[in-house]
Design a protein around this motif. Structure first.
Motif, PDB file in Angstrom:
ATOM      1  N   GLY A   1      -1.581  76.196  19.608  1.00  0.00           N
ATOM      2  CA  GLY A   1      -1.779  75.024  18.746  1.00  0.00           C
ATOM      3  C   GLY A   1      -1.795  75.443  17.285  1.00  0.00           C
ATOM      4  O   GLY A   1      -1.310  74.719  16.408  1.00  0.00           O
TER       5      GLY A   1
ATOM      6  N   ASN B   1       0.585  74.105  14.261  1.00  0.00           N
ATOM      7  CA  ASN B   1       0.159  73.648  12.928  1.00  0.00           C
ATOM      8  C   ASN B   1       0.884  74.409  11.821  1.00  0.00           C
ATOM      9  O   ASN B   1       1.308  73.822  10.822  1.00  0.00           O
TER      10      ASN B   1
ATOM     11  N   PHE C   1     -11.252  72.280  12.719  1.00  0.00           N
ATOM     12  CA  PHE C   1     -10.833  73.592  13.198  1.00  0.00           C
ATOM     13  C   PHE C   1     -10.105  74.343  12.077  1.00  0.00           C
ATOM     14  O   PHE C   1      -9.311  73.745  11.360  1.00  0.00           O
TER      15      PHE C   1
ATOM     16  N   SER D   1      -2.375  71.636  21.512  1.00  0.00           N
ATOM     17  CA  SER D   1      -2.797  72.971  21.951  1.00  0.00           C
ATOM     18  C   SER D   1      -2.973  72.963  23.462  1.00  0.00           C
ATOM     19  O   SER D   1      -3.507  72.004  24.028  1.00  0.00           O
TER      20      SER D   1
HETATM   21  C1  LIG Z   1      -8.138  70.445  16.287  1.00  0.00           C
HETATM   22  C2  LIG Z   1      -7.539  71.775  16.645  1.00  0.00           C
HETATM   23  N1  LIG Z   1      -6.418  72.175  16.043  1.00  0.00           N
HETATM   24  C3  LIG Z   1      -5.853  73.357  16.339  1.00  0.00           C
HETATM   25  C4  LIG Z   1      -6.386  74.202  17.289  1.00  0.00           C
HETATM   26  C5  LIG Z   1      -5.733  75.526  17.572  1.00  0.00           C
HETATM   27  O1  LIG Z   1      -5.198  75.610  18.852  1.00  0.00           O
HETATM   28  P1  LIG Z   1      -4.965  77.045  19.560  1.00  0.00           P
HETATM   29  O2  LIG Z   1      -6.289  77.543  19.992  1.00  0.00           O
HETATM   30  O3  LIG Z   1      -4.047  76.739  20.701  1.00  0.00           O
HETATM   31  O4  LIG Z   1      -4.329  77.930  18.547  1.00  0.00           O
HETATM   32  C6  LIG Z   1      -7.561  73.833  17.934  1.00  0.00           C
HETATM   33  C7  LIG Z   1      -8.136  74.778  18.910  1.00  0.00           C
HETATM   34  O5  LIG Z   1      -8.890  74.533  19.757  1.00  0.00           O
HETATM   35  C8  LIG Z   1      -8.162  72.594  17.606  1.00  0.00           C
HETATM   36  O6  LIG Z   1      -9.294  72.204  18.199  1.00  0.00           O
END
Ligand SMILES: Cc1ncc(COP(=O)(O)O)c(C=O)c1O
Length: 439
Positions: free
Chosen positions: A87, A91, A121, A216
């Motif tokens: 995730g 982004n 996050f 994600s």
């Molecule tokens: C709102 C949000 N954006 C981005 C992410 C990032 O995802 P990832 O852990 O797959 O890199 C998270 C992770 O939990 C998240 O809660």
């Protein structure tokens, strides 16, 4: 049946047998069993699919990745889905794609501002900084934990080019108001939908409103690939740009293992390269390699089949918790939902009231002692972290609620692994704590 198909069948049967033996879940024992905030929910089918992809030994994005991208786009009702390895990468790709020179005046340039929130996050905000852009932080409301949308227009400067925010914990932000502002001021809107897969606003899935949305598939999320993420968009130009940044920055859009998708592989002249330079090795962006593997996608394909039931179970657990917690309104601010919103919850957020007679630390200590896992609203206030020491950012107004969240807010799980029996245990623990400590 061919010999290798017979063997495959035999292997899958063994995997099924192994799953039933080795992955059996124990009975829930109140007080002894842990109550996680989230976790992987799967059965033998995910294991079989993973083994199936291992037997292909294609390894990089292949048939499972294509299947997932098609089915995910169809589920959401969008044109394009692009898988990536997390995730956070999704982004990073969303913001990076918008810096492409091919977007001309609309492209993000160093020093441009992106409106976001500090209560969230880190990797929603980090790509803004990594691309030499300036995050502009606006406070959030307690209860919804989403951006105070009334402040956005006041915060806009001539440098503001985009809005990049998450649907906090699955709770959709005010899409009516924010879409209107984005259109009026010609801003890009990126929805971080990482915690909100399956949420709806006015009957339409979140993640389908903005120019780009991200997802994600890390284990606590609605579906999992272990590590994994995706971007969706209805804009074919943005799809191409995301793909380019994801795949080394290349101009070529051939799938792994394919050649000459454009039909003129040796007939391009781009940049200062000689005519006919192999399109496979022409780079139009300063890109990354953030591709997914087919093993990850193979797990995702099976998880996607379970998504409708996962969404229902998350909603059910939220409803049971909310019904049980209503009587403690004088101690906690309970989650608030906009009338247009139908959240597919990531977790159950609670803010301890000032006059509750106990602190957040008191209640989370009690819950953790009773094996109930608790979590913070991620960074709390991202600007207070060591990572932000030398970062250039702007705060519009104040971050009063964001700071409050850092001190008084926490959340517990609603994920499908929690049964009604477990939810009742959680509620019992709250009851005992409030009897003991409530002011
Ligand atoms: C709102 C949000 N954006 C981005 C992410 C990032 O995802 P990832 O852990 O797959 O890199 C998270 C992770 O939990 C998240 O809660």
């Amino acid at each position: 049946m061919k010999k290798e198909d017979e063997l495959k069948k035999e292997i899958f049967n063994k995997v099924r047998e192994y799953y039933l033996l080795a992955h059996k879940k124990g009975k829930f024992m109140p007080g002894n069993s842990s109550v996680p905030y989230a976790g992987r929910v799967y059965d033998e089918n995910e294991l079989i699919s993973l083994v199936d992809s291992a037997l292909d030994f294609w390894l990089t994005a292949g048939r499972f990745a294509r299947q997932f991208e098609n089915e995910f786009a169809e589920f959401l009702g969008v044109k394009h889905c692009l898988l990536t390895n997390s995730g956070s990468s999704a982004n990073l790709l969303a913001i990076s794609a918008l810096t492409s020179p091919s977007l001309g005046e609309k492209g993000l340039k160093p020093g441009d501002e992106v409106i976001t929130v500090a209560a969230g996050f880190p990797t929603t905000v980090n790509p803004i900084i990594q691309n030499n852009l300036i995050p502009v932080f606006i406070d959030v409301d307690l209860g919804t934990y989403n951006i105070q949308h009334e402040r956005i227009e006041e915060a806009i400067s001539e440098k503001t080019k985009a809005i990049f925010i998450a649907h906090t914990m699955g709770n959709p932000f005010n899409l009516d108001a924010i879409m209107k502002i984005a259109e009026k001021h010609d801003l890009w809107l990126i929805e971080d939908n990482c915690d909100a897969l399956g949420s709806k606003y006015n009957g339409k899935y979140t993640g389908t409103f903005g120019h780009i949305a991200t997802f994600s598939f890390y284990p606590p999320h609605h579906i999992s690939m272990g590590e994994g993420g995706a971007l969706v968009t209805n804009d074919t130009q943005l799809k191409r740009l995301i793909e380019s940044f994801r795949d080394w920055g290349r101009d070529c859009w051939c799938e792994p293992g394919c050649d000459n998708s454009c039909g003129k592989r040796f007939e391009w002249q781009l940049g200062e390269l000689p005519y006919g330079y192999d399109h496979k090795y022409i780079y139009s962006h300063i890109g990354y390699n953030l591709k997914v593997t087919d093993m990850q996608a193979a797990i995702g394909v099976e998880q996607l089949k379970k998504l409708p039931s996962f969404i229902n179970e998350r909603k059910r657990n939220f409803r049971l918790l909310y019904e049980g917690m209503k009587k403690y309104k004088e101690y906690f601010i309970l989650p608030e939902i906009q009338i247009e919103a139908d959240p597919s919850w990531f977790g159950f957020l609670l803010t301890v009231r000032k006059d509750a007679g106990f602190s957040k630390n008191d209640i989370i200590k009690y819950l953790e002692e009773h094996k109930i896992a608790t979590r913070m609203l991620f960074a709390g206030n991202i600007t207070r972290h060591p990572s932000f020491k030398n970062v250039n950012y702007r705060i519009y107004g104040d971050l009063t609620n964001t700071n409050r969240i850092m001190h008084d807010t926490f959340w517990i799980g609603v994920y499908p692994g929690l049964t009604e029996e477990i939810i009742n245990y959680i509620l019992k623990c709250f009851e005992k704590f409030v009897d003991l400590r409530g002011g």
